[in-house]
Design a protein around this motif. Sequence first.
Motif, PDB file in Angstrom:
ATOM      1  N   LEU A 290       0.858  -1.181   0.000  1.00 49.71           N
ATOM      2  CA  LEU A 290       0.000   0.000   0.000  1.00 49.71           C
ATOM      3  C   LEU A 290       0.891   1.227   0.000  1.00 49.71           C
ATOM      4  O   LEU A 290       1.748   1.381   0.867  1.00 49.71           O
ATOM      5  CB  LEU A 290      -0.924   0.014   1.219  1.00 49.71           C
ATOM      6  CG  LEU A 290      -1.847  -1.195   1.386  1.00 49.71           C
ATOM      7  CD1 LEU A 290      -2.797  -0.971   2.556  1.00 49.71           C
ATOM      8  CD2 LEU A 290      -2.619  -1.503   0.121  1.00 49.71           C
ATOM      9  N   ARG A 291       0.684   2.086  -0.998  1.00 50.72           N
ATOM     10  CA  ARG A 291       1.511   3.274  -1.142  1.00 50.72           C
ATOM     11  C   ARG A 291       0.618   4.492  -1.348  1.00 50.72           C
ATOM     12  O   ARG A 291      -0.547   4.369  -1.719  1.00 50.72           O
ATOM     13  CB  ARG A 291       2.456   3.125  -2.329  1.00 50.72           C
ATOM     14  CG  ARG A 291       1.720   2.988  -3.645  1.00 50.72           C
ATOM     15  CD  ARG A 291       2.596   3.274  -4.834  1.00 50.72           C
ATOM     16  NE  ARG A 291       1.920   3.049  -6.086  1.00 50.72           N
ATOM     17  CZ  ARG A 291       1.121   3.921  -6.689  1.00 50.72           C
ATOM     18  NH1 ARG A 291       0.865   5.098  -6.147  1.00 50.72           N
ATOM     19  NH2 ARG A 291       0.551   3.633  -7.850  1.00 50.72           N
ATOM     20  N   ARG A 292       1.207   5.652  -1.096  1.00 49.59           N
ATOM     21  CA  ARG A 292       0.480   6.893  -1.351  1.00 49.59           C
ATOM     22  C   ARG A 292       0.160   7.007  -2.837  1.00 49.59           C
ATOM     23  O   ARG A 292       0.956   6.597  -3.676  1.00 49.59           O
ATOM     24  CB  ARG A 292       1.316   8.105  -0.959  1.00 49.59           C
ATOM     25  CG  ARG A 292       1.390   8.343   0.514  1.00 49.59           C
ATOM     26  CD  ARG A 292       2.160   9.623   0.774  1.00 49.59           C
ATOM     27  NE  ARG A 292       2.127   9.948   2.186  1.00 49.59           N
ATOM     28  CZ  ARG A 292       2.236  11.175   2.651  1.00 49.59           C
ATOM     29  NH1 ARG A 292       2.408  12.199   1.828  1.00 49.59           N
ATOM     30  NH2 ARG A 292       2.191  11.400   3.939  1.00 49.59           N
ATOM     31  N   PHE A 293      -0.989   7.576  -3.122  1.00 50.46           N
ATOM     32  CA  PHE A 293      -1.308   7.917  -4.504  1.00 50.46           C
ATOM     33  C   PHE A 293      -0.432   9.070  -4.955  1.00 50.46           C
ATOM     34  O   PHE A 293       0.051   9.856  -4.134  1.00 50.46           O
ATOM     35  CB  PHE A 293      -2.784   8.320  -4.635  1.00 50.46           C
ATOM     36  CG  PHE A 293      -3.707   7.148  -4.773  1.00 50.46           C
ATOM     37  CD1 PHE A 293      -3.767   6.435  -5.961  1.00 50.46           C
ATOM     38  CD2 PHE A 293      -4.528   6.764  -3.723  1.00 50.46           C
ATOM     39  CE1 PHE A 293      -4.618   5.352  -6.097  1.00 50.46           C
ATOM     40  CE2 PHE A 293      -5.385   5.691  -3.852  1.00 50.46           C
ATOM     41  CZ  PHE A 293      -5.426   4.978  -5.045  1.00 50.46           C
ATOM     42  N   THR A 294      -0.248   9.192  -6.253  1.00 49.30           N
ATOM     43  CA  THR A 294       0.445  10.329  -6.862  1.00 49.30           C
ATOM     44  C   THR A 294      -0.439  10.837  -8.003  1.00 49.30           C
ATOM     45  O   THR A 294      -1.367  10.128  -8.437  1.00 49.30           O
ATOM     46  CB  THR A 294       1.821   9.924  -7.434  1.00 49.30           C
ATOM     47  OG1 THR A 294       1.611   9.147  -8.620  1.00 49.30           O
ATOM     48  CG2 THR A 294       2.653   9.164  -6.415  1.00 49.30           C
ATOM     49  N   PRO A 295      -0.159  12.021  -8.529  1.00 52.95           N
ATOM     50  CA  PRO A 295      -0.932  12.504  -9.684  1.00 52.95           C
ATOM     51  C   PRO A 295      -0.864  11.561 -10.890  1.00 52.95           C
ATOM     52  O   PRO A 295      -1.758  11.577 -11.735  1.00 52.95           O
ATOM     53  CB  PRO A 295      -0.284  13.852  -9.997  1.00 52.95           C
ATOM     54  CG  PRO A 295       0.263  14.313  -8.680  1.00 52.95           C
ATOM     55  CD  PRO A 295       0.756  13.045  -8.004  1.00 52.95           C
ATOM     56  N   ASP A 296       0.144  10.719 -10.952  1.00 49.88           N
ATOM     57  CA  ASP A 296       0.272   9.766 -12.062  1.00 49.88           C
ATOM     58  C   ASP A 296      -0.713   8.604 -11.994  1.00 49.88           C
ATOM     59  O   ASP A 296      -0.749   7.776 -12.907  1.00 49.88           O
ATOM     60  CB  ASP A 296       1.695   9.202 -12.111  1.00 49.88           C
ATOM     61  CG  ASP A 296       2.731  10.260 -12.439  1.00 49.88           C
ATOM     62  OD1 ASP A 296       2.369  11.270 -13.085  1.00 49.88           O
ATOM     63  OD2 ASP A 296       3.895  10.086 -12.037  1.00 49.88           O
TER      64      ASP A 296
END
Length: 190
Positions: free
Chosen positions: A14-20
Motif C-alpha cells: 500500500l503506497r500513497r497515490f500520486t498525480p500519475d
Amino acid sequence: MAAEVVLETARLRLRRFTPDDVDHLVELDSDPEVMRFLTGGRPTPRATVRDEQLPRLLRQYDAHPGLGRWAAEDRDSGGFLGWFALDPSDDGTQAELGYRLRRSAWGRGLATEGSLALVRHAFDMVGVRRVWAQTMTVNSRSRAVMARAGLRYGRTFHLHFDDPAPGTEHGEVEYELLRSDWRPSSPGTR
C-alpha cells in the motif's frame, strides 16, 4: 521519485497515490461490476477523478498523517490492484475502512488481508478510537470482509438517492470496531 509505501502485507503493498495514478483510478471505476454497489455500475468520469477525487486524496495525507487512501499493488509484480482506505473523520479520531479492488483481485482474500493490516495500523500506529465501514445491505461479500477484519455489525439505515442502485431499497449497513474492543491478530504486516 517513488511513492511512499505505507505498509506491506504478504501479498500487498500500500503506497500513497500520486498525480500519475489518474489512469489507474479511471480504469478501476470503469468496470461496471466494481461499481455495482456504489453507483449501480456507472463509471466515475475522468474529470471527476483528476480534478476532484485525486487532489482531495493527496491533501488528506498531510491533514491526517497515517490516515487516507492508498494505492494497492501486488508485491510481486507491482501491478495496480485497487485501493484501501482509512478515511479520517474531521478530527482524525475515527477512520472509515474502505477498499475497491479490480475484479482480477477478487476471491483471493486480498480485501481481508489489506483490511486486517489497516485495522492494526489504525489502532497501533495512528491511535484512532474507532474504525467503521459501510456498504449496501445486499453486498454480502463486502460485509464478510468487514466481519473477517474484526468489525461488528452496528446498524442498518436508509439513505435517499436520486438515482439509486439496485438493492438500495434494503438499506445500508454499518460495521465498527472500537479500540477498547480490539484484539490484535497477526495480519502479516511488515
